[in-house]
Design a protein around this motif. Sequence first.
Motif, mmCIF file in Angstrom:
data_model
loop_
_atom_site.group_PDB
_atom_site.id
_atom_site.type_symbol
_atom_site.label_atom_id
_atom_site.label_comp_id
_atom_site.label_asym_id
_atom_site.label_seq_id
_atom_site.Cartn_x
_atom_site.Cartn_y
_atom_site.Cartn_z
ATOM 1 N N SER A 36 -53.039 -3.123 10.933
ATOM 2 C CA SER A 36 -53.888 -3.928 10.186
ATOM 3 C C SER A 36 -54.548 -5.128 10.458
ATOM 4 O O SER A 36 -54.221 -6.465 9.869
ATOM 5 N N ALA A 37 -55.052 -5.008 11.654
ATOM 6 C CA ALA A 37 -55.795 -6.602 12.098
ATOM 7 C C ALA A 37 -56.812 -6.931 11.070
ATOM 8 O O ALA A 37 -57.472 -6.022 10.453
ATOM 9 N N LEU A 42 -60.200 -8.862 14.941
ATOM 10 C CA LEU A 42 -60.827 -7.838 15.768
ATOM 11 C C LEU A 42 -62.234 -8.494 16.292
ATOM 12 O O LEU A 42 -62.730 -8.067 17.328
ATOM 13 N N ALA A 43 -62.906 -9.265 15.376
ATOM 14 C CA ALA A 43 -64.100 -10.105 15.874
ATOM 15 C C ALA A 43 -64.078 -10.851 17.128
ATOM 16 O O ALA A 43 -64.772 -10.797 18.045
#
Length: 138
Positions: free
Chosen positions: A9-10, A15-16
């Motif tokens: 659940s990043a 993630l960016a």
Amino acid sequence: MSRLEVTASASSDELAAIGEGLSAFNDADVGPSERKPLAVLIRDVEGSVIGGLSGYTAWGWLFTQWLFIPEALRGSGMAGRLLAEAENEARARGCHGAWIDTFSPLARKAYMRQGYEIFGELPDFPKGRTRTFLKKAL
């Protein structure tokens, strides 16, 4: 000191950070990708999207990430039409090649009918199937 964290659940910001770091590295290493989304949509009579092709162009290549044909349109040449439209747009963007992957034997045959050729395979992905990677010069 760095630490590792495994998660399913990043956040979008986390993630960016990965994507931006990789993009900066690649830009410095091989030059900007000039990545640009590309979609060819199939709409029904009401205008709703019922299928199509989604991918992007980058570094002179078209990558087709998703291609979905509704059941009622399968076998009608729609896959070829979608690919031709995407390839024409990719050429207009200066692309010299296209690639796609699939684990569907039917899709593999459809892509090969459009001039794609196999350049790699990954057996048992998923179990009992082979993921096939195909390319085409534009």
